[in-house]
Design a protein around this motif. Sequence first.
Motif, PDB file in Angstrom:
ATOM      1  N   ASN A  45      -1.916  -2.552  -5.994  1.00 47.99           N
ATOM      2  CA  ASN A  45      -2.826  -2.908  -4.902  1.00 47.99           C
ATOM      3  C   ASN A  45      -3.607  -4.164  -5.229  1.00 47.99           C
ATOM      4  O   ASN A  45      -3.718  -5.075  -4.407  1.00 47.99           O
ATOM      5  CB  ASN A  45      -3.816  -1.779  -4.659  1.00 47.99           C
ATOM      6  CG  ASN A  45      -3.289  -0.777  -3.667  1.00 47.99           C
ATOM      7  OD1 ASN A  45      -2.241  -1.005  -3.077  1.00 47.99           O
ATOM      8  ND2 ASN A  45      -3.993   0.319  -3.505  1.00 47.99           N
ATOM      9  N   PHE A  46      -4.168  -4.193  -6.430  1.00 47.95           N
ATOM     10  CA  PHE A  46      -5.016  -5.332  -6.794  1.00 47.95           C
ATOM     11  C   PHE A  46      -4.210  -6.633  -6.742  1.00 47.95           C
ATOM     12  O   PHE A  46      -4.654  -7.625  -6.150  1.00 47.95           O
ATOM     13  CB  PHE A  46      -5.597  -5.142  -8.198  1.00 47.95           C
ATOM     14  CG  PHE A  46      -6.821  -4.262  -8.209  1.00 47.95           C
ATOM     15  CD1 PHE A  46      -7.943  -4.625  -7.483  1.00 47.95           C
ATOM     16  CD2 PHE A  46      -6.856  -3.082  -8.927  1.00 47.95           C
ATOM     17  CE1 PHE A  46      -9.073  -3.820  -7.484  1.00 47.95           C
ATOM     18  CE2 PHE A  46      -7.967  -2.282  -8.920  1.00 47.95           C
ATOM     19  CZ  PHE A  46      -9.080  -2.642  -8.203  1.00 47.95           C
ATOM     20  N   GLY A  82     -11.346  -7.360   0.284  1.00 48.01           N
ATOM     21  CA  GLY A  82     -11.056  -8.569  -0.479  1.00 48.01           C
ATOM     22  C   GLY A  82     -12.165  -8.943  -1.430  1.00 48.01           C
ATOM     23  O   GLY A  82     -12.232 -10.064  -1.909  1.00 48.01           O
ATOM     24  N   SER A 113      -9.289   0.056  -5.588  1.00 52.96           N
ATOM     25  CA  SER A 113      -8.254  -0.881  -5.164  1.00 52.96           C
ATOM     26  C   SER A 113      -8.065  -0.828  -3.645  1.00 52.96           C
ATOM     27  O   SER A 113      -7.818  -1.854  -3.009  1.00 52.96           O
ATOM     28  CB  SER A 113      -6.950  -0.591  -5.896  1.00 52.96           C
ATOM     29  OG  SER A 113      -6.308   0.516  -5.314  1.00 52.96           O
ATOM     30  N   VAL A 139       0.843  -1.197   0.000  1.00 52.03           N
ATOM     31  CA  VAL A 139       0.000   0.000   0.000  1.00 52.03           C
ATOM     32  C   VAL A 139       0.875   1.243   0.000  1.00 52.03           C
ATOM     33  O   VAL A 139       0.624   2.194  -0.747  1.00 52.03           O
ATOM     34  CB  VAL A 139      -0.940  -0.005   1.230  1.00 52.03           C
ATOM     35  CG1 VAL A 139      -1.759   1.264   1.260  1.00 52.03           C
ATOM     36  CG2 VAL A 139      -1.837  -1.209   1.197  1.00 52.03           C
ATOM     37  N   ALA A 182      -2.748   1.511  -8.848  1.00 45.37           N
ATOM     38  CA  ALA A 182      -3.940   0.744  -8.484  1.00 45.37           C
ATOM     39  C   ALA A 182      -3.711  -0.734  -8.762  1.00 45.37           C
ATOM     40  O   ALA A 182      -4.088  -1.603  -7.960  1.00 45.37           O
ATOM     41  CB  ALA A 182      -5.143   1.246  -9.254  1.00 45.37           C
ATOM     42  N   TYR A 188      -5.403 -12.259  -0.145  1.00 45.13           N
ATOM     43  CA  TYR A 188      -6.684 -12.909   0.176  1.00 45.13           C
ATOM     44  C   TYR A 188      -6.816 -14.249  -0.513  1.00 45.13           C
ATOM     45  O   TYR A 188      -7.804 -14.954  -0.292  1.00 45.13           O
ATOM     46  CB  TYR A 188      -7.848 -12.013  -0.262  1.00 45.13           C
ATOM     47  CG  TYR A 188      -8.037 -10.805   0.625  1.00 45.13           C
ATOM     48  CD1 TYR A 188      -8.393 -10.960   1.959  1.00 45.13           C
ATOM     49  CD2 TYR A 188      -7.870  -9.540   0.128  1.00 45.13           C
ATOM     50  CE1 TYR A 188      -8.561  -9.852   2.761  1.00 45.13           C
ATOM     51  CE2 TYR A 188      -8.031  -8.434   0.925  1.00 45.13           C
ATOM     52  CZ  TYR A 188      -8.388  -8.595   2.246  1.00 45.13           C
ATOM     53  OH  TYR A 188      -8.555  -7.511   3.048  1.00 45.13           O
ATOM     54  N   PHE A 191      -3.180  -7.619  -3.039  1.00 48.88           N
ATOM     55  CA  PHE A 191      -4.234  -8.130  -2.166  1.00 48.88           C
ATOM     56  C   PHE A 191      -4.922  -9.349  -2.741  1.00 48.88           C
ATOM     57  O   PHE A 191      -5.516 -10.134  -2.003  1.00 48.88           O
ATOM     58  CB  PHE A 191      -5.204  -7.008  -1.812  1.00 48.88           C
ATOM     59  CG  PHE A 191      -4.624  -6.078  -0.808  1.00 48.88           C
ATOM     60  CD1 PHE A 191      -4.714  -6.366   0.539  1.00 48.88           C
ATOM     61  CD2 PHE A 191      -3.909  -4.966  -1.200  1.00 48.88           C
ATOM     62  CE1 PHE A 191      -4.140  -5.529   1.470  1.00 48.88           C
ATOM     63  CE2 PHE A 191      -3.334  -4.133  -0.275  1.00 48.88           C
ATOM     64  CZ  PHE A 191      -3.443  -4.413   1.063  1.00 48.88           C
ATOM     65  N   VAL A 212      -7.622 -14.795  -3.614  1.00 44.34           N
ATOM     66  CA  VAL A 212      -8.707 -14.862  -4.605  1.00 44.34           C
ATOM     67  C   VAL A 212      -8.178 -14.275  -5.904  1.00 44.34           C
ATOM     68  O   VAL A 212      -7.270 -13.431  -5.888  1.00 44.34           O
ATOM     69  CB  VAL A 212      -9.971 -14.089  -4.166  1.00 44.34           C
ATOM     70  CG1 VAL A 212     -10.720 -14.833  -3.107  1.00 44.34           C
ATOM     71  CG2 VAL A 212      -9.587 -12.708  -3.715  1.00 44.34           C
ATOM     72  N   TYR A 244     -10.788  -2.799  -2.185  1.00 45.74           N
ATOM     73  CA  TYR A 244     -10.472  -4.212  -2.387  1.00 45.74           C
ATOM     74  C   TYR A 244      -9.458  -4.669  -1.353  1.00 45.74           C
ATOM     75  O   TYR A 244      -9.558  -5.771  -0.796  1.00 45.74           O
ATOM     76  CB  TYR A 244      -9.928  -4.405  -3.803  1.00 45.74           C
ATOM     77  CG  TYR A 244      -9.578  -5.831  -4.142  1.00 45.74           C
ATOM     78  CD1 TYR A 244     -10.572  -6.781  -4.302  1.00 45.74           C
ATOM     79  CD2 TYR A 244      -8.252  -6.215  -4.313  1.00 45.74           C
ATOM     80  CE1 TYR A 244     -10.260  -8.087  -4.617  1.00 45.74           C
ATOM     81  CE2 TYR A 244      -7.927  -7.516  -4.624  1.00 45.74           C
ATOM     82  CZ  TYR A 244      -8.926  -8.461  -4.779  1.00 45.74           C
ATOM     83  OH  TYR A 244      -8.619  -9.747  -5.077  1.00 45.74           O
ATOM     84  N   ALA A 245      -8.506  -3.786  -1.064  1.00 43.54           N
ATOM     85  CA  ALA A 245      -7.493  -4.135  -0.087  1.00 43.54           C
ATOM     86  C   ALA A 245      -8.131  -4.375   1.283  1.00 43.54           C
ATOM     87  O   ALA A 245      -7.723  -5.274   2.015  1.00 43.54           O
ATOM     88  CB  ALA A 245      -6.449  -3.022   0.010  1.00 43.54           C
TER      89      ALA A 245
END
Lengths: 100, 497, 625
Positions: free
Chosen positions: A45-46, B188, B181, A8, A42, A53, A49, A55, B184-185
């Motif tokens: 970040n995607f 999730g 984003s 982040v 961005a 997570y 994470f 996913v 989303y962080a």
Amino acid sequence: MIDPINFVVFSSILLLIGAYGVIRNKNAIVVLMSVEIMLTAANINFVAFSTFYNVLSGQIVVLFVTTIAAAEVAIGLAILLSLFKQRDTIELDLLNRLRW
Amino acid sequence: MEPSNLFLPEIILVASIMTIPGLYMLTETKKSFALCSNLTLTSILLFLIVSWFNPEVLSMDREVSMFLLYGHFKIDIFSQIFKIIFVLVALTVSLISSSYFDEDEPHQAEYYTLLLSSTLGMLIVASANDFLTLFLGIEISAFSSYALVAFRKQDDKSAEAGAKYLLIGAFSSALTLYGISLLYAVTGSLTFDGVHAFIDGLSQGVITGNFNEVIFISSLFILAGLGFKIAVVPFHAWAPDVYQGAPTPVTTLLAAASKAMGFIAIFRVFSFTLESVSEEWKLVLGLVALASMTLGNLAAISQEDIGRMLAYSSIAQAGYIMIAIPAMTDDAMSGAIAHTLIHAFMKGGAFVVVAGLGAVGLGYSLDSYKGLAQRSQLLALSMTVCLLSLVGIPPFAGFISKFLLFYGTLQAGLSGETWIIALVIAGVLNSALSLYYYLKIIRYMYLYEPVEAKEVVFPSSIRYISLMTILLLGIIFPLYWQSLFEICKEAAIALMG
Amino acid sequence: MLFAMLVLFSGNVEAENHTVTVTQSDDFTSYFFDPNVLEVEVGDNVLFVWGNGSHNVAQVSDSESNNYESGFYSGNPQVGGNWPLPADFTAQDGTLYYVCEPHATMNMRGSIIVGSGSLPLPEISMEFSDFPWLSYLLVFPIIGALWSISFGNTPNAPRLIALFTTLFTLIISLIVFMKTGSKSGYSLMEEYEWAPNLGISVLLGVDGLSSPLILLTGIIGPLTVIFAWEEKERPGLFFSLLLIMQTALYGVFVTLDYFVFYIFWEIVLIPMFFLIAIWGGDDRRYASIKFFIYTFTASVIMLVGFMALYFESGANSFSMIDIANSSRELSINNEAFSENFQIWVFAALFIGFAVKIPSFPWHTWLPDAHVQAPTAGSILLAGVMLKMGLYGLIRAALPVLPLGAVYFVPVMVALAIISILYGAVLSLGQTDLKKLVAYSSVSHMGVALLGVATMTELGLAGAVFMMFAHGILSPAMFMIAGVLLHQVGTREIPKLGGLARHQPKTTGIFVVIFMGSLGLPGMAVFVAELAVFIAFFQSHGYWLLLPIFGMVITAGYHLWALQRAIFGTDSEEIEMSKVHEAPWYELYPMFTIIIIAAIFGIFPHYLMDPINTACYDILIFMGVL
């Protein structure tokens, strides 16, 4: 595993660099490039994470965003090119015909 | 099995988007592109209207939301009503374009293709049920409109407006994406329902953790990004330039449809997804609304170009709609939906008249409206109805939607947060302020002599659409506003769950 | 109906008998009624039985008073015997206080609580009509307007249609006025659903407050049309705007629903804006826009007030009757409509109405609008539109917000007195006759506002009468200005002079109208001023000298203007050879107005009776009487 907060922080730094580029630059092409940097922020970040997570959705977003960024540059360059043909410049400060 | 016929509008649009370039290979007649686009949009409009009144024919249900594509695409009354508006506006734009552009205007095939793909993006936004679909829809629509704004390559105003719109639009979508984003962080999840459930859990203490700051920051990013789309202060600077520079039919599309699209996104994100952390962003939205209506109206007063003036009026109207969002009640939200819908008609109708004057070469300055009533009673009356509607003078439709908006918001203010009452009063006073510049045009049309004694004949499509505008805003909506209210209320309930 | 049935029903139930002993202790130290507080049901019988000593039973007004004034009375003090309380006194809810006259100062008193102990709240009676008179009032002018505009610029058809339509509506107005009579409550009611979910319906009804104003609108209609008979510029549009204006004005006076009231209130602005802006004087553009923005701003604030009333009442209805009822109930039970709320909302409504009245300091739009408006526009503006403000105040604000109204009495009195004096002084300084009349309107409407501010029956009735009287006479004053402009060529008073010799008939009418407007006994304005000043003296005493002083100035500027313009030596600035008598279409309306003003000045009760009933009802409803 790396603490996700690092991602982040990294992405925020990228975003700020991009935003600085958009705000301070006078050249339209450089502005477009800066926007790309913001999109990359961005994306980081995607991806980060998505792994965190566990996913896949985040990585799918990244694929789409990359495509969008490409399309954006294509349209952007086309418009700037036609502007350049008329005015011989793409300096943003000189885009001042539309003022009251 | 998914009922794929619900997907029909989008499928027809995609097919048509592919057909028009094909036609370009086959034929030289430029009329055919307009015809194809008109036919496509008319058929979609018919489909939507039929499925609105007879939902059972298409195995739909008005009461229940339908989900397509594994829940990423949601069809409910909220999405359908906006789809009808989008297609209606696109059809209007398509109809006036053929009279606005000369017969020998180049690149007409591209124009109609882009118009349809912009509409496609809007339809996708209306039904989006997750952040990715929403973002994709916004971008599809936006990219097409960048090209549409800059469509007249030889006109340097058009190219400049296109460049400005592109750069600011790209910047704003990057901000939105970054906000998404961050969400989303935290959560999730990308679907509205998933994010909503997570944040709900957070606020009720089911999920532990303190993410308030992150959510606040991400909501600011999303607000900034979407705020560019709906042009609210302080993200409004592009709107006057683009509205002035773009070809008027494109401006109609931006002012009537694109703005409503931005509002759909705002409604979906703030009134549903981030609803349970409303404390975080409420005040920010309220301030944005206040600044937007006040500055928009003040700036509009001194404008000399009709496009710029209506752009500032648009900014002010966005401010009115925004006051309903912090109120967070069904009634307020249905008022906001009603005003968004009616705003599309009012602004669309006004820009159709602007396009009419542009098409016959009268120009775009306010002075060209002097003596319009002597040239065409119909256009002058249509403009008057639209402008009085924008002020909110009874009995026109704008008064009714504004009434519903202030009604719902004031109710929320009286039963809870008193600062919202201040927003309503500011909105009401701003309506009175806005009267000044709208009346200026009305006076120009009726009380002055034309600047140049030039005989003009307005294209018939413009005249018919003006007549429709008068009928809709002056008679049909005021008479049947109970149904409008009910529909908007159902839509608000569908939206807020 | 229901109430009557309840009374009948309770009458059939076995009436109980109660006894009150009237007595004194043997050592002459205490005198008392036993029981001294008696609770009975409606319809019960009460018997007073004398113990020892010489006493009587006399009703008094409250638990402090010692003197019999009216009510039940058992006769001179007597020793021994029985006296039954007359049955009338226990026929309805209420609390009766009584004393023994010789021993009242020694606290020999008692009370009988009948039923719930308080007077039943007055109900607003509603009477629906079989025939839609009021809808006809609203629909006919609209049809006339569409018909008239369809003739475009042909000279004859629009004015004939307009005359026909306005005469027809005048007849309906008269019928409505007659049918309403001086009945209490609303009559001729009609209801049409519009948006039931929000509680909005087109609810029409007339009472003694609105019927004079409906009559006024009806009378002014044909007079305006006749006066504008020779309108050459776009007559189709002109007359259709006049007719739309009439519908909107009727709409304001007959609707009993806040929302529809607001809609008509705003529609009035649109034709007026165009009348000033198209047919006005040199500065018409500025005047029309100022007029529109001023009044629109005020009325949107009023709309917020209406919505606040709607939400506070919780009745899910915009009907004035429903909201008034629930306001009274909720404020008695302290559930809603607190004094604070009432003050704020009354302030919002008052701003909306005060701009229309217009009261100082919101009057500045009026002189501009009047001076620039065509004469027909001025007639409607001064004759009927200015009445909307006070009508709205009495109809829409007073019954719902009694506490707010009482709180604002000092403000209203102050504004009214300033308006009277300020309007009169400014009139004194005007040279343009039309501006003079405009400022005198501010002054006259100040008198009406003063009447409302007294919060007494006489004052309120005087105010409504003033609305009617001013609505009749100020159009005549504007007609004078119009005649002077047409026949002489100027309205500047210093430039006129000596007209009486050259147009004796016309100037004769002028003189009578001026006299009527300054308050000559025998004309309608006098009655209204008298009523208001008496009421104001009763409520505020010698503050009355201020408005009286205003009236002195009023008489002054009227007579001075008359003397300069009509009498005196021939003016050098106008060509006297070209001055003729005014044509028939200008003389007849003025003559008609004189007749009407005289009728209602000599027989004021035709108007006063319905007005009194309505004002009494409103004040009773507010609880200030």
